[in-house]
Design a protein around this motif. Sequence first.
Motif, mmCIF file in Angstrom:
data_model
loop_
_atom_site.group_PDB
_atom_site.id
_atom_site.type_symbol
_atom_site.label_atom_id
_atom_site.label_comp_id
_atom_site.label_asym_id
_atom_site.label_seq_id
_atom_site.Cartn_x
_atom_site.Cartn_y
_atom_site.Cartn_z
ATOM 1 N N ASN A 76 30.616 38.055 37.417
ATOM 2 C CA ASN A 76 32.059 37.921 37.210
ATOM 3 C C ASN A 76 32.614 39.233 36.654
ATOM 4 O O ASN A 76 32.346 39.602 35.522
ATOM 5 N N TRP A 78 35.541 40.265 35.618
ATOM 6 C CA TRP A 78 36.399 40.217 34.450
ATOM 7 C C TRP A 78 35.591 39.947 33.172
ATOM 8 O O TRP A 78 35.843 40.551 32.132
ATOM 9 N N SER A 79 34.607 39.068 33.271
ATOM 10 C CA SER A 79 33.786 38.744 32.103
ATOM 11 C C SER A 79 32.835 39.884 31.748
ATOM 12 O O SER A 79 32.612 40.166 30.565
ATOM 13 N N GLN A 82 34.826 42.442 29.984
ATOM 14 C CA GLN A 82 35.105 42.009 28.617
ATOM 15 C C GLN A 82 33.888 42.198 27.722
ATOM 16 O O GLN A 82 34.010 42.641 26.573
ATOM 17 N N ASP A 197 38.875 40.372 30.715
ATOM 18 C CA ASP A 197 39.585 39.118 30.436
ATOM 19 C C ASP A 197 40.727 39.333 29.446
ATOM 20 O O ASP A 197 41.808 38.749 29.600
ATOM 21 N N SER A 198 40.497 40.171 28.438
ATOM 22 C CA SER A 198 41.520 40.405 27.411
ATOM 23 C C SER A 198 42.772 41.059 27.985
ATOM 24 O O SER A 198 43.875 40.881 27.464
ATOM 25 N N TYR A 200 44.206 40.254 30.599
ATOM 26 C CA TYR A 200 45.015 39.247 31.264
ATOM 27 C C TYR A 200 45.501 38.129 30.340
ATOM 28 O O TYR A 200 46.281 37.281 30.769
ATOM 29 N N VAL A 201 45.063 38.138 29.089
ATOM 30 C CA VAL A 201 45.429 37.043 28.192
ATOM 31 C C VAL A 201 46.946 36.925 28.069
ATOM 32 O O VAL A 201 47.534 35.870 28.336
ATOM 33 N N MET A 237 41.919 34.019 39.048
ATOM 34 C CA MET A 237 42.752 35.155 38.692
ATOM 35 C C MET A 237 43.491 35.697 39.911
ATOM 36 O O MET A 237 44.696 35.984 39.869
#
Length: 294
Positions: A76, A78-79, A82, A197-198, A200-201, A237
């Motif tokens: 992943n 995005w993960s 992060q 991920d951060s 996109y929070v 996403m």
Amino acid sequence: MNTIPTSGHLVVVRDSFARKLLELARRALVSDQVIPYLGPGLLRLSSAEPPVPCTPEAVAEALNTRAPAPSKIRTNMWSVAQFIEQRRHRRTLQAWMTDIFAGPAAPSILHAWLAKLPLSLIIDSWYEGAMRAALAEAGRTDVVEIQGVTRANEVGDIWTRTYDLSGRELEAGAATKTVLYAPHGSIRPAANFLIADSDYVEALTEIDIQTPIPDVVKERRVDRGFFFVGCRFNDQMLRTYARQIMKRSEGPRYAIMDRQTLTRNEARFLAASGITVIDMPASEAVAQLAGSAS
């Protein structure tokens, strides 16, 4: 059967119907009635082995070679990003992404063709900057690029930055014929990346009310449709951003995709969004589009 309504009301066209619909899409592009929405799959049109990753999974793999992530998140993008940001700092993630996307990605014939059209808006959903390069190679001086930026590097309520094709930063809202919108950022000119991920929070918190989307994008989509090529929507996403970018647009909406490779969630998203799938190889579709206009 050439037109296939599924239980989710997904419409798929093939063979002669696909070619006829693609011709309608071509005419709509030429007359600025639909907005091209470009994905990383276009990189395969220029090279069997693109110089930069052309899927989120490939970015995750490239990041993993630099800092192996736990197995449960390893594929992943995005993960993994992060994980790196939390353990190695944002500057390290930024430097690694800059290195991963450093290789110049040659524009495809589709990029080159689109660069010559009087389009009001082009969406580029990947980081490599091939559409930007095509516009520059075409000698366009009436283009600005708006890139999404991470809030991690910003002070204040800033969601995007605007550049001309020489790389000079402009004031937001600069008037121009064509807007190139890169919602997730781009390697050039300033290595802006929404990747972790951060990043996109806050964006995902605000995107339902459209705050992160530039006003000019909202204005120019209203009376136009969308034409998706080189895209996949096999992650929430990607679906969320596409849904919000085409929100309140008039239509029609087309996508060049292989029906056999669609996940269940992709099919549901396409059906719910009123996107007709033109089921043909991207290389064949691009040849028809660009060849018809040459």
